[in-house]
Design an enzyme around this catalytic site. Structure first.
Site, PDB file in Angstrom:
ATOM      1  N   HIS A  49     -23.036 -22.867   8.037  1.00  0.00           N
ATOM      2  CA  HIS A  49     -24.387 -23.423   7.855  1.00  0.00           C
ATOM      3  C   HIS A  49     -24.702 -24.455   8.939  1.00  0.00           C
ATOM      4  O   HIS A  49     -25.753 -24.380   9.603  1.00  0.00           O
ATOM      5  CB  HIS A  49     -24.497 -24.058   6.464  1.00  0.00           C
ATOM      6  CG  HIS A  49     -25.837 -24.659   6.182  1.00  0.00           C
ATOM      7  ND1 HIS A  49     -26.845 -23.951   5.572  1.00  0.00           N
ATOM      8  CD2 HIS A  49     -26.347 -25.901   6.435  1.00  0.00           C
ATOM      9  CE1 HIS A  49     -27.914 -24.720   5.459  1.00  0.00           C
ATOM     10  NE2 HIS A  49     -27.635 -25.917   5.965  1.00  0.00           N
ATOM     11  N   GLU A  50     -23.808 -25.410   9.109  1.00  0.00           N
ATOM     12  CA  GLU A  50     -24.058 -26.482  10.080  1.00  0.00           C
ATOM     13  C   GLU A  50     -23.998 -25.963  11.510  1.00  0.00           C
ATOM     14  O   GLU A  50     -24.695 -26.467  12.396  1.00  0.00           O
ATOM     15  CB  GLU A  50     -23.054 -27.619   9.872  1.00  0.00           C
ATOM     16  CG  GLU A  50     -23.071 -28.239   8.480  1.00  0.00           C
ATOM     17  CD  GLU A  50     -24.434 -28.761   8.075  1.00  0.00           C
ATOM     18  OE1 GLU A  50     -25.265 -29.044   8.968  1.00  0.00           O
ATOM     19  OE2 GLU A  50     -24.690 -28.868   6.859  1.00  0.00           O
ATOM     20  N   HIS A  71     -27.387 -24.745  12.566  1.00  0.00           N
ATOM     21  CA  HIS A  71     -28.246 -25.851  13.020  1.00  0.00           C
ATOM     22  C   HIS A  71     -27.858 -26.297  14.430  1.00  0.00           C
ATOM     23  O   HIS A  71     -28.726 -26.525  15.288  1.00  0.00           O
ATOM     24  CB  HIS A  71     -28.118 -27.052  12.069  1.00  0.00           C
ATOM     25  CG  HIS A  71     -28.739 -26.840  10.724  1.00  0.00           C
ATOM     26  ND1 HIS A  71     -30.002 -26.329  10.560  1.00  0.00           N
ATOM     27  CD2 HIS A  71     -28.265 -27.099   9.466  1.00  0.00           C
ATOM     28  CE1 HIS A  71     -30.292 -26.271   9.269  1.00  0.00           C
ATOM     29  NE2 HIS A  71     -29.250 -26.725   8.584  1.00  0.00           N
TER      30      HIS A  71
END
Length: 621
Positions: A20-21, A24
């Site tokens: 997820h990170e 980003h």
């Protein structure tokens, strides 16, 4: 191995956060934003290293992570030419980029989770899916709530649609009733035994918060040798064999353990009756003679019958049927309860004047003496089916219902049933065998004191006094419940829907759960936090790699849906702010934004702590 599974589970959760990170991070760098730090976990760093201007760190609290982009959390910052008053003017800052570029960065995290879910489900699909109990994906009903049963739904029925949508399993009925408060079911009743096949529909109001679970899926009730019979099991001398399946008990076709439990716990006798030229079976209530209204004459007659039957117990402990029965077993009348406010249990079919009782619990009787003697103790009649290796094979869940319904061979079953209660019954027909009648025993007499001691130890560890008291009361009640001392299992089926179907189902379930939370139909205490997620992944590793893939995909998809919700602090909240900028063509007032973010950040932390404590409480009892 438990420690290894726990480490693997924590690692799997870390991968979910990392993906997820990482989404980003990659997109933020691609659009020219300056990333200050990339962290897996929160709190003080256990490890950190600066590479290319980015501080990579691992926090001591491993449940979560973040990417800190320049200007995302500050209202003022110093630039090369002095103080910068607006976050929009910070070089390479988050807000210095156009709203569309910011949206790309915000969407990248959930999108990475979706891609991970697609990958996990694709590998799972190519690997043949996962094994599930048949009951988990059965359209055939195993147990029915009395409210639905009163409307005509019975165990063994196949549900076709639920509120206009194709029915997949019992979870559909639960979620539908939870959200809509009523059930409209299209049902097919297969032609078991002599019952004709038919299709019909019911529409009923049903609130699971008031009534509980509406139904459960049908199950194979298979005896295996993995869990041997206990030393004091009533089934010890019943000639039960491995791969015997329980299919019939006391006049009832079996579709679930709940049915067996109900039959054992209800005080009924299984009675064979002759009415004119018709012979049928009926479950009749066994009641204490002391609760029935007898004339002095009938009371003396029953006492005489008790003496002839060799029953030396007191009148207060004498069981009988609530009928006037003559010495030849004919019904001459019906008895009523002394206390009209304590009605007698209802019979399956009320016996009539002139009916003759031919057998009790599968044993032939010649008259009232035999009847009275046999009703003192309930012995269950059981028919089992010896499952062939082909019938035990794992099939695709799409074909499982058809196979399950076809597994009840009416002709062979009827051969046994038509001669049940005779002096020379048919004991074997095809794959079916009639076992000798079995008298259940109280749980405390069947299982060793060690089992009870273990459960008492569990109770002592429960910190909540109310829950501890409830557990002990339940345990005390369970001790006296009739038991066969046997463990039955379900058959496995191969569940392998396409990745698209899996993603669609999980998204729908996530949104349904959120809707139920908002409307108050679902309590937050049923949700799992990070500790619960690790526990689920731990269980998955212990089952197998396919189970781990499923849970990784499910949790990853749930993370994506959760983060896209339009709630401040979450990615979806920031996306909403960016869309507001696009629509209004005005910059955000960061002071107002901060006033919105601070309370939601606080609420999110509180919710996170609440879920963690809930997980720990469930884990440690």
């Amino acid at each position: 191995m438990t420690i290894i599974y726990f480490i693997l589970a924590a690692l799997a959760l870390g991968i979910l956060v990392l993906i997820h990170e990482l989404g980003h991070l990659v997109v933020a760098k691609a659009v020219g934003m300056a990333v200050e730090s990339f962290s897996i976990g929160f709190g003080p760093a256990l490890f950190k290293k600066r590479i290319g201007g980015i501080e990579y760190r691992i926090g001591c609290i491993p449940f979560g992570g973040y990417v800190r982009i320049r200007g995302m959390e500050r209202t003022k910052e110093k630039g090369e030419k002095g103080k910068i008053d607006s976050v929009y003017d910070i070089p390479q800052g988050f807000f210095s980029k156009s709203p569309w570029k910011r949206i790309l960065v915000l969407v990248a995290g959930p999108l990475a989770n979706i891609l991970l879910a697609v990958l996990a489900f694709s590998i799972l699909y190519m690997n043949g899916g996962r094994s599930k109990n048949y009951s988990d994906c059965s359209k055939v009903v195993g147990w029915v709530h009395p409210v639905l049963q009163a409307e005509g739904l019975l165990p063994g029925d196949e549900i076709l649609t639920c509120n206009g949508k194709p029915y997949v399993g019992d979870k559909d009925m639960l979620t539908t009733s939870l959200l809509e408060g009523h059930l409209n079911l299209e049902i097919k009743r297969p032609g078991y035994l002599t019952v004709p096949s038919k299709e019909f529909a019911i529409d009923v109001e049903f609130d699971p918060t008031k009534f509980g679970v509406p139904c459960s899926g049908a199950s194979y009730l298979l005896y295996g040798n993995q869990v041997p019979l206990t030393k004091n099991s009533p089934m010890e001398n019943s000639e039960l064999r491995p791969n015997d399946r329980f299919v019939w008990m006391d006049g009832t076709l079996l579709f679930s353990m709940a049915q067996i439990s109900q039959i054992l716990n209800e005080s009924y006798a299984f009675v064979k009756v002759a009415r004119n030229d018709k012979i049928f079976f009926s479950r009749q209530p066994r009641v204490l003679a002391s609760v029935l209204h007898y004339t002095p004459y009938l009371r003396n007659e029953l006492i005489d019958t008790q003496y002839e039957a060799g029953l030396k117990g007191k009148w207060s402990s004498l069981y009988t049927l609530p009928y006037v029965i003559n010495s030849y077993g004919y019904i001459e009348g019906e008895l009523t309860a002394i206390d009209p406010e304590s009605p007698l249990p209802q019979p399956q079919e009320r016996l009539q004047l002139g009916d003759r009782i031919l057998a009790i619990d599968g044993t032939p009787v010649s008259g009232s003496v035999d009847i009275l003697r046999l009703v003192q103790n309930h012995r269950v009649s059981i028919i089992v089916q010896q499952m062939s290796p082909q019938e035990l094979e794992e099939v695709n869940s799409r074909d499982a219902d058809k196979r399950f319904i076809a597994s009840y061979h009416s002709e062979d079953l009827l051969q046994i049933l038509n001669h049940l209660g005779e002096s020379h019954p048919v004991e074997v027909a095809g794959p079916y065998r009639l076992l000798d009648p079995v008298q259940p025993r109280p749980w405390i007499d069947v299982y060793s004191s060690e089992s009870l001691d273990k459960q008492l130890e569990v109770a002592k560890k429960i910190k909540n006094k109310d829950k501890q008291r409830y557990y002990l009361e339940r345990l005390d009640a369970e001790k006296q419940k009739p038991s066969l001392g046997i463990s039955l299992k379900d058959l496995k089926v191969r569940y392998n829907p396409s990745p698209v179907v899996m993603l669609s189902n999980i998204t729908k379930e996530s949104l349904i759960t959120l809707k139920a939370l908002v409307t108050g139909h679902l309590s937050p205490q049923w949700l799992s936090g990070p500790v619960g997620i690790v526990q689920v992944l731990h269980t998955g590793w212990s089952v197998g790699f396919s189970e781990v893939l499923f849970w990784i995909g499910l949790i990853s998809m749930n993370l994506a849906v959760l983060n896209l919700l339009p709630i401040p602090v979450l990615d979806g909240g920031y996306i909403l702010l960016c869309l507001w900028e696009i629509v209004t063509r005005r910059r955000l007032n960061m002071k107002i934004v901060e006033r919105i973010l601070v309370p939601f950040t606080f609420l999110l932390i509180i919710f996170f702590i609440f879920l963690t404590f809930q997980d720990l409480f469930r884990f440690f009892g």
